[in-house]
Design a protein around this motif. Structure first.
Motif, PDB file in Angstrom:
ATOM      1  N   ALA A   1       0.823  -1.205   0.000  1.00 59.41           N
ATOM      2  CA  ALA A   1       0.000   0.000   0.000  1.00 59.41           C
ATOM      3  C   ALA A   1       0.859   1.257   0.000  1.00 59.41           C
ATOM      4  O   ALA A   1       0.591   2.207  -0.744  1.00 59.41           O
ATOM      5  CB  ALA A   1      -0.936  -0.005   1.209  1.00 59.41           C
TER       6      ALA A   1
ATOM      7  N   ARG B   1      -8.372   4.960  -4.025  1.00 56.47           N
ATOM      8  CA  ARG B   1      -9.452   4.163  -4.621  1.00 56.47           C
ATOM      9  C   ARG B   1      -8.911   3.210  -5.685  1.00 56.47           C
ATOM     10  O   ARG B   1      -9.318   2.051  -5.755  1.00 56.47           O
ATOM     11  CB  ARG B   1     -10.502   5.089  -5.215  1.00 56.47           C
TER      12      ARG B   1
ATOM     13  N   GLY C   1      -6.996   0.467  -3.914  1.00 51.61           N
ATOM     14  CA  GLY C   1      -7.949  -0.417  -3.254  1.00 51.61           C
ATOM     15  C   GLY C   1      -8.619  -1.366  -4.221  1.00 51.61           C
ATOM     16  O   GLY C   1      -8.756  -2.564  -3.943  1.00 51.61           O
TER      17      GLY C   1
ATOM     18  N   SER D   1     -11.127  -1.801   0.276  1.00 54.98           N
ATOM     19  CA  SER D   1     -11.671  -0.445   0.174  1.00 54.98           C
ATOM     20  C   SER D   1     -10.555   0.599   0.240  1.00 54.98           C
ATOM     21  O   SER D   1      -9.441   0.316   0.687  1.00 54.98           O
ATOM     22  CB  SER D   1     -12.674  -0.190   1.306  1.00 54.98           C
ATOM     23  N   ALA D   2     -10.877   1.806  -0.175  1.00 55.47           N
ATOM     24  CA  ALA D   2      -9.916   2.906  -0.110  1.00 55.47           C
ATOM     25  C   ALA D   2      -9.555   3.212   1.340  1.00 55.47           C
ATOM     26  O   ALA D   2      -8.418   3.566   1.651  1.00 55.47           O
ATOM     27  CB  ALA D   2     -10.483   4.153  -0.789  1.00 55.47           C
TER      28      ALA D   2
ATOM     29  N   THR E   1      -9.340   1.027   3.769  1.00 52.42           N
ATOM     30  CA  THR E   1      -8.369   0.020   4.193  1.00 52.42           C
ATOM     31  C   THR E   1      -6.980   0.380   3.706  1.00 52.42           C
ATOM     32  O   THR E   1      -6.002   0.255   4.438  1.00 52.42           O
ATOM     33  CB  THR E   1      -8.785  -1.373   3.680  1.00 52.42           C
ATOM     34  N   VAL E   2      -6.886   0.853   2.463  1.00 53.24           N
ATOM     35  CA  VAL E   2      -5.583   1.281   1.940  1.00 53.24           C
ATOM     36  C   VAL E   2      -5.047   2.444   2.746  1.00 53.24           C
ATOM     37  O   VAL E   2      -3.870   2.477   3.108  1.00 53.24           O
ATOM     38  CB  VAL E   2      -5.711   1.655   0.445  1.00 53.24           C
TER      39      VAL E   2
END
Length: 133
Positions: A104, A116, A119, A125-126, A128-129
């Motif tokens: 990441a 986004r 991700g 998901s964004a 989470t990134v």
């Protein structure tokens, strides 16, 4: 304007400024924060994992500068030595990340891709990134 309206906006602004200025540079996972706080209240760390947790917790408020040659060219011997030390420290920190976190950071920070897009390519998901970064 009534005093309450005046005071409310200024008090809210002062609180937000305080919270913004006192937040850590790096947000650690809650589990790690709680474990580090528990270790700080108890005795000395017993194993390497506990030492790592405490070191990570203590280092979250410190900046590690990037090598100067990435910012501006420098030709002196001292600056070259400092750059080598900084580069080594950054490389060690990067190597110490978990594989998903390293992926990441590489995609967002080094390659400059959007959260986004990263991700969707990683299947997360964004948000989470962003947490991984």
């Amino acid at each position: 304007m009534p005093f309450e309206a005046f005071a409310r906006t200024h008090a809210r602004g002062a609180i937000l400024h305080y919270l913004r200025d006192s937040v850590a540079l790096v947000r650690l996972p809650r589990r790690l924060e709680e474990e580090a706080q528990r270790l700080c209240q108890t005795s000395a760390p017993q194993n390497s994992h506990e030492q790592w947790v405490q070191a990570t917790y203590r280092a979250k408020n410190r900046w590690q500068p990037l090598p100067m040659n990435l910012q501006a060219p420098a030709k002196t011997g001292l600056s070259m030595m400092l750059n080598a030390e900084r580069r080594e420290t950054v490389q060690q920190a990067f190597a110490g990340l978990a594989a998903k976190d390293r992926q990441a950071v590489n995609a967002v920070v080094i390659e400059g891709r959007r959260l986004r897009n990263v991700g969707s390519s990683l299947g997360v998901s964004a948000m989470t990134v962003q947490r991984r970064v």
